[in-house]
Design an enzyme around this catalytic site. Structure first.
Site, mmCIF file in Angstrom:
data_model
loop_
_atom_site.group_PDB
_atom_site.id
_atom_site.type_symbol
_atom_site.label_atom_id
_atom_site.label_comp_id
_atom_site.label_asym_id
_atom_site.label_seq_id
_atom_site.Cartn_x
_atom_site.Cartn_y
_atom_site.Cartn_z
ATOM 1 N N LEU A 49 0.872 -1.171 0.000
ATOM 2 C CA LEU A 49 0.000 0.000 0.000
ATOM 3 C C LEU A 49 0.909 1.221 0.000
ATOM 4 O O LEU A 49 1.884 1.272 0.751
ATOM 5 C CB LEU A 49 -0.862 0.027 1.273
ATOM 6 N N ASP A 50 0.613 2.212 -0.831
ATOM 7 C CA ASP A 50 1.412 3.437 -0.856
ATOM 8 C C ASP A 50 1.438 4.081 0.530
ATOM 9 O O ASP A 50 0.466 3.967 1.286
ATOM 10 C CB ASP A 50 0.828 4.439 -1.852
#
Length: 311
Positions: A49-50
């Site tokens: 996930l960023d």
């Protein structure tokens, strides 16, 4: 002279923890911190996930890491806020502003554009991504001011639902296949509307059959007594619960754990009808033995095996 603090002995922890990743943490940062909180020997996450994104990050510990690839392949569901009218270098809030345009679009125009991006689409991976070229992630090239040609990839947007529109903010729910960049989807929607866009917020709410509602934050784990933290773990087979199960007697279990293919059709008339992936248990203690492929004619071919008796 004081003695140095004693090094903690890591534990053979096995299972799955559903973490609600906070904003600002990389997936690896969140994994390392959680692994330390659980004092575990081995752990891995199931797809990044960023840092600016939040939400569901399933973490696998011990034997569960053998099945983490399944979640990498799984569909994901997100809620996202798309900021229309402003483009950035990264497609999200972490980049520098590139351009600003007036936003004058109707709900009808938005719905028409969303329909264009529902189903199989082609998507060009962003420069600010972990995809590698010549052994180096694309984001390193991007930070050095280098832009490389990237080939479009086929992805599938299963569902694209408009949740709210309060100009210039567009709130969407996106269910998509593996490999989809929601940042790029937001940018492409903005381009199609003629005003440009970047992601203001991104929250992952589902990975395969695992849901955010059952997750826990790092702060909540830290607040718990150490002895209670291991109770947060779901069993290893939580990753396999969508597959049919087969239970073997003691003799067949031993053969299965030795990697032998088993002809089960004559021995077990209640086999799942459709060939495909299954989870395999030992009858005596309901111990998960691993995953397998049930092939034609009732042949059970071992796939990933669990080291039994350790969890």
């Amino acid at each position: 002279m004081t003695n140095p603090p004693k090094k903690r002995t890591r534990l053979p922890v096995h299972g799955v923890l559903l973490l609600d990743k906070p904003v600002g943490f990389s997936s690896n940062d969140a994994l390392i911190k959680t692994k330390r909180l659980l004092n575990a020997i081995k752990a891995g996450h199931t797809g990044t996930l960023d840092p600016f994104a939040t939400g569901l990050l399933p973490l696998c510990f011990g034997e569960a890491t053998k099945f983490s690839q399944d979640l990498l392949e799984a569909d994901k569901t997100y809620t996202t806020v798309v900021h229309l009218g402003i483009t950035t270098t990264t497609g999200d809030t972490e980049g520098e502003q590139l351009e600003q345009r007036a936003v004058d679009v109707s709900i009808e125009q938005i719905q028409a554009v969303l329909a264009q991006f529902t189903g199989p689409i082609q998507q060009v991976p962003p420069m600010y991504s972990a995809l590698k070229r010549d052994g180096k992630p694309l984001y390193e090239y991007a930070r050095a001011g280098v832009t490389l040609e990237r080939e479009a990839r086929a992805v599938v947007i299963h569902e694209l639902e408009l949740l709210d529109y309060s100009a210039p903010m567009l709130t969407l729910r996106v269910k998509c296949s593996k490999g989809t960049y929601v940042r790029v989807l937001g940018e492409d929607i903005g381009a199609a509307l003629g005003c440009g866009a970047h992601l203001q917020a991104l929250r992952r709410i589902q990975v395969g059959h695992l849901q955010l509602e059952k997750s826990i934050t790092i702060e909540s784990i830290e607040a718990m007594p150490e002895a209670a933290r291991l109770e947060l773990l779901d069993p290893v087979d939580a990753l396999l619960s969508s597959f049919p199960s087969i239970t073997l007697d003691e003799e067949l279990s031993v053969r299965f754990l030795h990697g032998q293919r088993l002809a089960l059709a004559r021995l077990m008339p209640d086999l799942p009808v459709t060939p495909g992936r299954v989870r395999v248990y030992r009858a005596s203690d309901r111990q998960l033995l691993g995953s397998a492929q049930l092939q034609e004619f009732g042949i059970l071919a071992p796939e990933r095996l669990i080291q039994t008796g350790t969890h």
